[in-house]
Design a protein around this motif. Structure first.
Motif, PDB file in Angstrom:
ATOM      1  N   THR A  14       0.854  -1.180   0.000  1.00 50.87           N
ATOM      2  CA  THR A  14       0.000   0.000   0.000  1.00 50.87           C
ATOM      3  C   THR A  14       0.892   1.231   0.000  1.00 50.87           C
ATOM      4  OG1 THR A  14      -1.765  -1.152   1.188  1.00 50.87           O
ATOM      5  CG2 THR A  14      -1.815   1.258   1.204  1.00 50.87           C
ATOM      6  N   VAL A  50      -1.536  -1.184  -4.081  1.00 46.67           N
ATOM      7  CA  VAL A  50      -2.663  -0.280  -3.867  1.00 46.67           C
ATOM      8  C   VAL A  50      -2.098   1.127  -3.698  1.00 46.67           C
ATOM      9  CG1 VAL A  50      -4.581   0.350  -2.349  1.00 46.67           C
ATOM     10  CG2 VAL A  50      -4.088  -2.063  -2.803  1.00 46.67           C
ATOM     11  N   ASN A 192      -9.290  -3.560   0.043  1.00 46.76           N
ATOM     12  CA  ASN A 192      -8.411  -4.477   0.781  1.00 46.76           C
ATOM     13  C   ASN A 192      -8.809  -5.940   0.570  1.00 46.76           C
ATOM     14  OD1 ASN A 192      -6.945  -2.333   1.773  1.00 46.76           O
ATOM     15  ND2 ASN A 192      -8.067  -2.229   3.713  1.00 46.76           N
TER      16      ASN A 192
END
Length: 270
Positions: A14, A50, A192
């Motif tokens: 992330t 992400v 997620n």
């Protein structure tokens, strides 16, 4: 200055962008992002990336207009190599792992080009999309003229690029600019869950499937090189400099001005 923080868990990386007050994509930030993406692409422990923002009001505002004013305007022969910005965006498209943008708030110009380079885009209802470049006397030179018509079709791409108006999430979803709109209190959970699901699958299959889909997108590099050439030519026009200076003088790159980016772009022609 570090503009990004990176956290990795369960093979999902992330990457969070934080450049107050409006998450402006500066020259330094884009070079930092490019280097991080190269590292992630080569990291076998990462299966999904992400990309998100620390600022709920802006994903990425756009590229720094003051920096654009200092870019070279040489309009000689067309380039034969991609710019570092194009390389960065292409890394999101071609790296052998899934890339997902989480958009909560405004995204414009070069920021939208980064989002469009990702494999998937999920947005909250508060997201707003804009390509303001033509109002500034230039074109979307960070891959927007290449990626946008592939996502939404020629007519809608021209409406967005030539009109320079804000696009709301309902329209963006209907056009195919984003995968879907997700309520803000469920957005993180949705992304997620999907990221962890993809990351749990055999990585060679994920990479091969993505490569097969990507191979169908022909002539991307050729079109990006043409875009770079066109961008440099428009940047050299006197009216482009006047429009960009007017944008900055009338509130561009301030929170107040950026909250009304579409209206501000329209006022530059007055």
């Amino acid at each position: 200055m570090n503009h990004f923080t990176l956290a990795t868990a369960d093979s999902v990386a992330t990457l969070t962008f934080d450049n107050p007050p409006i998450n402006l994509m500066t020259a330094a930030a884009h070079l930092e992002l490019a280097d991080i993406l190269d590292d992630i692409a080569a990291d076998d422990n990462v299966h999904v990336l992400v990309l998100r923002s620390a600022n709920p009001e802006w994903f990425i505002a756009h590229f720094d207009v003051a920096a654009i004013l200092g870019m070279p305007t040489e309009a000689g022969d067309p380039p034969t190599e991609l710019t570092r910005y194009h390389q960065m965006c292409e890394q999101l498209r071609i790296m052998p792992k899934a890339t997902i943008a989480v958009i909560d708030g405004r995204v414009g110009g070069g920021g939208n080009e980064i989002a469009m380079s990702c494999d998937m885009r999920f947005a909250s209802p508060a997201a707003v999309f804009n390509q303001p470049e033509v109002a500034l006397g230039i074109i979307p030179g960070g891959s927007g003229t290449v990626r946008l018509p592939r996502l939404v079709g020629r007519a809608r791409a021209l409406e967005t690029i030539l009109g320079c108006e804000d696009i709301d999430t309902d329209t963006a979803e209907r056009w195919g600019l984003i995968n879907r709109v997700v309520p803000v209190d469920h957005l993180d959970d949705h992304v997620n869950r999907l990221a962890k699901r993809i990351a749990a699958f055999p990585p060679h299959a994920v990479a091969a499937a993505k490569a097969s889909v990507t191979s169908a997108e022909s002539a991307i590099t050729e079109h990006l090189l043409a875009e770079s050439h066109a961008f440099s030519r428009t940047l050299g026009e006197p009216r482009a400099r006047a429009a960009m200076e007017g944008f900055l003088a009338n509130g561009g790159q301030t929170p107040k001005g950026e909250r009304r980016l579409g209206d501000l772009a329209g006022e530059l022609s007055g």
